[in-house]
Design a protein around this motif. Structure first.
Motif, PDB file in Angstrom:
ATOM      1  N   MET A 175      19.115  56.354  34.294  1.00 14.63           N
ATOM      2  CA  MET A 175      20.016  55.554  33.473  1.00 14.63           C
ATOM      3  C   MET A 175      21.420  56.147  33.346  1.00 14.63           C
ATOM      4  SD  MET A 175      17.373  54.365  30.428  1.00 14.63           S
ATOM      5  CE  MET A 175      18.564  53.375  29.555  1.00 14.63           C
ATOM      6  N   PHE A 176      21.519  57.489  33.346  1.00 21.71           N
ATOM      7  CA  PHE A 176      22.800  58.081  32.976  1.00 21.71           C
ATOM      8  C   PHE A 176      23.353  59.153  33.919  1.00 21.71           C
ATOM      9  CE2 PHE A 176      20.589  57.150  28.831  1.00 21.71           C
ATOM     10  CZ  PHE A 176      21.326  56.024  28.522  1.00 21.71           C
ATOM     11  N   PHE A 177      22.539  59.723  34.797  1.00 19.04           N
ATOM     12  CA  PHE A 177      22.974  60.887  35.585  1.00 19.04           C
ATOM     13  C   PHE A 177      23.974  60.450  36.667  1.00 19.04           C
ATOM     14  CE2 PHE A 177      21.396  65.328  36.173  1.00 19.04           C
ATOM     15  CZ  PHE A 177      22.334  65.714  37.117  1.00 19.04           C
ATOM     16  N   PRO A 178      25.210  60.968  36.648  1.00 11.75           N
ATOM     17  CA  PRO A 178      26.202  60.591  37.669  1.00 11.75           C
ATOM     18  C   PRO A 178      25.699  60.904  39.079  1.00 11.75           C
ATOM     19  CG  PRO A 178      27.249  61.801  35.882  1.00 11.75           C
ATOM     20  CD  PRO A 178      25.763  61.925  35.668  1.00 11.75           C
ATOM     21  N   GLY A 179      25.801  59.924  39.961  1.00 14.64           N
ATOM     22  CA  GLY A 179      25.376  60.111  41.341  1.00 14.64           C
ATOM     23  C   GLY A 179      23.898  59.894  41.570  1.00 14.64           C
ATOM     24  N   LYS A 180      23.096  59.883  40.490  1.00 15.73           N
ATOM     25  CA  LYS A 180      21.660  59.694  40.624  1.00 15.73           C
ATOM     26  C   LYS A 180      21.157  58.466  39.863  1.00 15.73           C
ATOM     27  CE  LYS A 180      20.683  64.665  41.109  1.00 15.73           C
ATOM     28  NZ  LYS A 180      19.908  65.811  40.568  1.00 15.73           N
ATOM     29  N   SER A 181      22.009  57.878  39.038  1.00 18.96           N
ATOM     30  CA  SER A 181      21.580  56.731  38.238  1.00 18.96           C
ATOM     31  C   SER A 181      21.370  55.509  39.130  1.00 18.96           C
ATOM     32  CB  SER A 181      22.619  56.418  37.162  1.00 18.96           C
ATOM     33  OG  SER A 181      23.850  56.048  37.747  1.00 18.96           O
ATOM     34  N   VAL A 182      20.376  54.716  38.775  1.00 26.06           N
ATOM     35  CA  VAL A 182      20.104  53.473  39.506  1.00 26.06           C
ATOM     36  C   VAL A 182      20.354  52.252  38.628  1.00 26.06           C
ATOM     37  CG1 VAL A 182      18.426  54.533  41.065  1.00 26.06           C
ATOM     38  CG2 VAL A 182      17.644  53.591  38.884  1.00 26.06           C
ATOM     39  N   VAL A 183      20.388  52.466  37.305  1.00 29.81           N
ATOM     40  CA  VAL A 183      20.679  51.378  36.375  1.00 29.81           C
ATOM     41  C   VAL A 183      22.195  51.295  36.210  1.00 29.81           C
ATOM     42  CG1 VAL A 183      20.369  50.496  34.027  1.00 29.81           C
ATOM     43  CG2 VAL A 183      18.494  51.693  35.163  1.00 29.81           C
ATOM     44  N   LEU A 229      11.179  54.577  43.821  1.00 35.32           N
ATOM     45  CA  LEU A 229      12.348  54.954  43.028  1.00 35.32           C
ATOM     46  C   LEU A 229      12.535  56.471  43.026  1.00 35.32           C
ATOM     47  CD1 LEU A 229      14.411  53.242  41.469  1.00 35.32           C
ATOM     48  CD2 LEU A 229      13.163  53.788  39.372  1.00 35.32           C
ATOM     49  N   GLU A 230      11.435  57.184  42.895  1.00 31.15           N
ATOM     50  CA  GLU A 230      11.488  58.651  42.885  1.00 31.15           C
ATOM     51  C   GLU A 230      11.964  59.212  44.221  1.00 31.15           C
ATOM     52  OE1 GLU A 230       7.512  59.545  41.815  1.00 31.15           O
ATOM     53  OE2 GLU A 230       7.826  59.251  39.656  1.00 31.15           O
ATOM     54  N   LYS A 231      11.727  58.462  45.308  1.00 29.44           N
ATOM     55  CA  LYS A 231      12.141  58.917  46.633  1.00 29.44           C
ATOM     56  C   LYS A 231      13.561  58.507  46.990  1.00 29.44           C
ATOM     57  CE  LYS A 231       7.553  59.303  48.730  1.00 29.44           C
ATOM     58  NZ  LYS A 231       6.625  58.810  49.791  1.00 29.44           N
ATOM     59  N   GLY A 232      14.249  57.846  46.033  1.00 29.42           N
ATOM     60  CA  GLY A 232      15.656  57.552  46.254  1.00 29.42           C
ATOM     61  C   GLY A 232      15.996  56.110  46.531  1.00 29.42           C
ATOM     62  N   SER A 233      15.024  55.204  46.461  1.00 25.20           N
ATOM     63  CA  SER A 233      15.317  53.792  46.676  1.00 25.20           C
ATOM     64  C   SER A 233      16.166  53.250  45.534  1.00 25.20           C
ATOM     65  CB  SER A 233      14.031  52.974  46.775  1.00 25.20           C
ATOM     66  OG  SER A 233      13.296  53.308  47.927  1.00 25.20           O
ATOM     67  N   SER A 234      16.901  52.189  45.799  1.00 24.99           N
ATOM     68  CA  SER A 234      17.654  51.519  44.743  1.00 24.99           C
ATOM     69  C   SER A 234      16.680  50.770  43.847  1.00 24.99           C
ATOM     70  CB  SER A 234      18.661  50.543  45.336  1.00 24.99           C
ATOM     71  OG  SER A 234      17.985  49.448  45.933  1.00 24.99           O
ATOM     72  N   ILE A 235      17.160  50.348  42.695  1.00 21.15           N
ATOM     73  CA  ILE A 235      16.279  49.639  41.767  1.00 21.15           C
ATOM     74  C   ILE A 235      15.861  48.294  42.355  1.00 21.15           C
ATOM     75  CG2 ILE A 235      17.997  48.326  40.397  1.00 21.15           C
ATOM     76  CD1 ILE A 235      16.454  49.466  37.902  1.00 21.15           C
ATOM     77  N   GLU A 236      16.746  47.679  43.163  1.00 21.55           N
ATOM     78  CA  GLU A 236      16.400  46.415  43.810  1.00 21.55           C
ATOM     79  C   GLU A 236      15.295  46.616  44.844  1.00 21.55           C
ATOM     80  OE1 GLU A 236      20.489  46.209  42.240  1.00 21.55           O
ATOM     81  OE2 GLU A 236      19.472  47.600  43.599  1.00 21.55           O
TER      82      GLU A 236
END
Length: 382
Positions: free
Chosen positions: A253-261, A283-290
């Motif tokens: 939700m909030f981490f710069p560069g790692k947030s997906v929301v 999601l944990e492996k780096g996929s976008s939220i979509e």
């Protein structure tokens, strides 16, 4: 002294509230007024307020709300931004922030009040009871984090005389809200403080960068509450919090560069993803939220959704050809990759779901074995 009275007080006798909920955590409890004023100038639109006061004077209709400290000092519980504006009009050197703008406002001011109307309350608790309604549901709305901090102060005062199972109903009545909203707001504050204690899990951010209301919104979804290990009870508690999962939620939700929301409406998507292990894994492996959201459906539905999305993007690429002034250098290579992928997908579907692949397999084996094929031709000839 009566419960409250209105008097005029000189600015030198007025102090900033060290417990002001508008201040970030790092300034809570700070008594250095220069640091507080610097923050107000950066984030509180103080220069605009200085312009207004300097042009029209200070309105008697907006007294500061104060409580007495010692013999002649007063703490401003309500009106700290106005106090900063007034102090800067009288002494622009109180800040090193936006000096040029501050000096310009001071030099053009028609009015520079040295004293201000105040209502003196008998105790801080009396002011808080009033501010609960005024700022949380009243005419001067606060941000979600500011609301939560004031609610926590009210909670600490009234829990001493109120049973735990009734405290949120009482607070809700005091501020004109619902008890479930008050409960979520208080729980979200506990979560925020947890992240703050952990230095935001290594994120290089400040309090001002965090959309606190997102935490409150997230707690409204069963999937996220369950994922965090938070169960609703009479008292918000983090005793059962799954901190590793909370770290992931905070990061997404909030981490710069790692947030997906990227916007609040995606919080509902994140909640859905938390209920599907395969989607969470993506999601944990780096996929976008979509992309992760596709794995919350049945595999066949997700597969079709992926193909539809790819088709739509290819269609957009086709429509964008006429906008090109020259051929992009990577275009051919990417198109070839796409063609190979299409053949692989099509072949996979045929191999896995074709009606009968036995004849096709036999012909492929014969084609790779000339001697056997020659013998078969002789037999067929006979």
């Amino acid at each position: 002294m009566a419960n409250k009275e209105k008097i005029t007080i000189k600015l030198n006798n007025l102090k900033f509230d060290a417990q002001n909920p508008r201040l970030p955590m790092r300034l809570q409890g700070v008594t250095d007024e220069n640091k507080v004023i610097d923050y107000m100038v950066k984030y509180g639109n103080v220069t605009e307020l200085m312009l207004s006061i300097g042009e029209t004077g200070y309105s008697e209709a907006e007294p500061l709300l104060v409580v007495k400290e010692g013999t002649d000092k007063y703490i401003v519980v309500e009106g700290n931004r106005r106090l900063a504006a007034l102090k800067l009009l009288n002494d622009s050197e109180l800040t090193k922030v936006r000096i040029q703008s501050i000096n310009s406002v001071v030099s053009g001011a028609k009015y520079i009040p040295e004293e201000v109307p105040c209502i003196v309350y008998a105790s801080r608790e009396d002011v808080l009871d009033y501010l609960g309604y005024r700022h949380i549901t009243g005419v001067k709305d606060w941000g979600a984090l500011e609301k939560a901090r004031y609610l926590d102060q009210l909670y600490q005062i009234h829990i001493k005389s109120t049973p735990q199972e009734k405290i949120y109903q009482k607070l809700a009545k005091m501020i004109g809200s619902r008890s479930d909203y008050v409960y979520k707001l208080h729980t979200a504050l506990k979560l925020y403080n947890k992240a703050n204690d952990k230095a935001y899990y290594g994120a290089d951010i400040k309090e001002e960068d965090i959309s606190f209301s997102w935490l409150t919104t997230a707690l409204g979804y069963y999937g996220i509450s369950k994922y965090l290990g938070i169960s609703e009870s009479n008292e918000p508690s983090l005793d059962t919090l799954n901190e590793e999962n909370y770290k992931k939620i905070f990061t997404w939700m909030f981490f710069p560069g790692k947030s997906v929301v990227k916007e609040s409406r995606q919080i509902s998507d994140l909640a859905k993803i938390t209920e599907y292990p395969l989607a969470l894994e993506r999601l944990e492996k780096g996929s976008s939220i979509e992309e992760a959201l596709l794995y919350t459906s049945e595999p066949s539905d997700a597969f079709i959704d992926m193909l539809k999305k790819a088709k739509q993007q290819l269609k957009q690429a086709k429509e964008g050809i006429e906008q090109l002034s020259e051929e992009p250098p990577e275009a051919k290579e990417l198109i070839e990759d796409i063609e190979r992928l299409l053949k692989t997908i099509s072949g996979g579907l045929e191999a896995n779901f074709g009606k009968d692949n036995s004849n096709s397999d036999l012909l492929q084996q014969l084609a790779s074995d000339p001697e056997t094929l020659a013998q078969l031709k002789k037999l067929l000839g006979k």
